[in-house]
Design an enzyme around this catalytic site. Structure first.
Site, PDB file in Angstrom:
ATOM      1  N   ASN A 168       0.736  -1.155  -0.137  1.00 14.26           N
ATOM      2  CA  ASN A 168       0.000   0.152  -0.024  1.00 14.26           C
ATOM      3  C   ASN A 168       0.948   1.253  -0.185  1.00 14.26           C
ATOM      4  OD1 ASN A 168      -2.572  -1.071  -0.046  1.00 14.26           O
ATOM      5  ND2 ASN A 168      -2.596  -1.170   2.068  1.00 14.26           N
ATOM      6  N   HIS A 173      -3.063   2.407  -2.214  1.00 17.79           N
ATOM      7  CA  HIS A 173      -4.383   1.413  -1.823  1.00 17.79           C
ATOM      8  C   HIS A 173      -5.023   1.012  -2.972  1.00 17.79           C
ATOM      9  CE1 HIS A 173      -4.067   2.303   2.595  1.00 17.79           C
ATOM     10  NE2 HIS A 173      -3.438   3.535   1.995  1.00 17.79           N
ATOM     11  N   ASP A 177      -5.905  -2.854  -3.147  1.00 16.68           N
ATOM     12  CA  ASP A 177      -7.113  -3.354  -3.289  1.00 16.68           C
ATOM     13  C   ASP A 177      -7.344  -4.463  -4.518  1.00 16.68           C
ATOM     14  OD1 ASP A 177      -8.143  -2.085  -1.220  1.00 16.68           O
ATOM     15  OD2 ASP A 177      -9.054  -0.563  -2.411  1.00 16.68           O
ATOM     16  N   GLU A 203      -5.900  -8.080   5.009  1.00 22.34           N
ATOM     17  CA  GLU A 203      -5.063  -8.974   4.312  1.00 22.34           C
ATOM     18  C   GLU A 203      -5.176 -10.265   4.432  1.00 22.34           C
ATOM     19  OE1 GLU A 203      -1.609  -7.239   6.788  1.00 22.34           O
ATOM     20  OE2 GLU A 203      -3.756  -6.594   6.212  1.00 22.34           O
TER      21      GLU A 203
END
Length: 283
Positions: A168, A173, A177, A203
């Protein structure tokens, strides 16, 4: 509505009784008129009174039964609407003709369809992770209840993406994702129909292997771990994606919580040992 409101003092909680009372009174009007006329004229005719009384009683009985039958669809519609409001499935809904009652039943059918669709959509949203489409913990629990309905060998696997925070931080981010979605697809593609997969949180992912020995589950997870590590299309060729996994055997649903704690401890050992490996919970 005026007449309806004006007659609420008659059987306030029973609408059908109110209708029956009014009809009962209406049916007796001829008898009352005959009695009043003969009393006023002073000429009493017993045969006439008997005929009128018999006809009045017959009409009353027929009227009561007929009105009771005509009100049956309204009672049915009322009960169906209550079931819909309570979130229950209303079952089969009768259809009516093109009249007031038929339109009422059509409205109940529309309300039932919309309610069931809304409930199904809310249940789906409450049991699935919006990012990956996998089950969330709530949905996983319900699926586990079905998968573990009969005692037998099963294995719970907890999976964690290694260094996901760094992913990230470096790629953003959105890329993180996307990675979670790709991993979810990879997990589902490698599972049997009887296996259960969910996003455990963040995660972390969880897999339940029913009717499976722990050594068999370890082979599956080692194969999955290796394929993920070799897949350069998950993120960036210069940044290999790896995962760590902890396994814990169980035999029934009552052992699921304890198995999750043991699998989490095994996952922690795998990460402490250098990540990108599979560990089995200690006995």
């Amino acid at each position: 509505m005026r007449f309806y409101n004006a007659t609420t003092f008659l059987f306030r909680r029973h609408y059908e009784w109110r209708i029956l009372f009014i009809c009962f009174f209406a049916v007796h009007v001829p008898l009352l008129a005959t009695l009043a006329f003969q009393a006023f004229s002073g000429g009493w005719s017993v045969p006439t009174l008997i005929v009128v009384l018999g006809a009045t009683l017959a009409g009353t009985i027929f009227g009561v039964l007929a009105i009771h039958g005509l009100l049956s669809p309204i009672r049915k519609a009322t009960n169906l609407l209550r079931a819909i409001q309570a979130g229950e499935h209303p079952g089969a809904i009768p259809t009516g003709s093109d009249d007031l009652v038929g339109r009422l039943l059509d409205g109940v059918i529309v309300a039932a369809h919309e309610s069931s669709t809304r409930i199904a959509r809310l249940e789906t949203l409450s049991e699935h992770d919006p990012l990956t489409g996998l089950l969330n913990r709530r949905g996983f629990r319900k699926a586990a209840e079905r998968a573990l309905s009969r005692p037998g060998n099963a294995v719970l696997a907890l999976i964690d993406l290694d260094h996901f925070k760094l992913v990230n931080d470096r790629f953003g981010h959105e890329a993180g994702d996307t990675l979670l979605r790709k991993l979810a697809q990879a997990l589902e593609a490698d599972l049997r129909r009887s296996d259960v997969c969910c996003r455990w949180g963040g995660e972390e992912f969880a897999l339940l292997f029913p009717d499976t020995l722990v050594d068999e589950a370890r082979l599956v997870m080692e194969r999955l771990r290796a394929s993920i590590a070799l897949d350069t299309g998950l993120l960036d060729e210069a940044w290999p994606v790896t995962l760590s996994c902890g396994l814990a055997p169980l035999r029934s649903l009552t052992e699921l919580d304890e198995a999750s704690r043991r699998a989490d401890a095994a996952l922690y050992e795998a990460k402490e040992a250098g990540r990108n490996r599979v560990r089995i919970a200690r006995s």
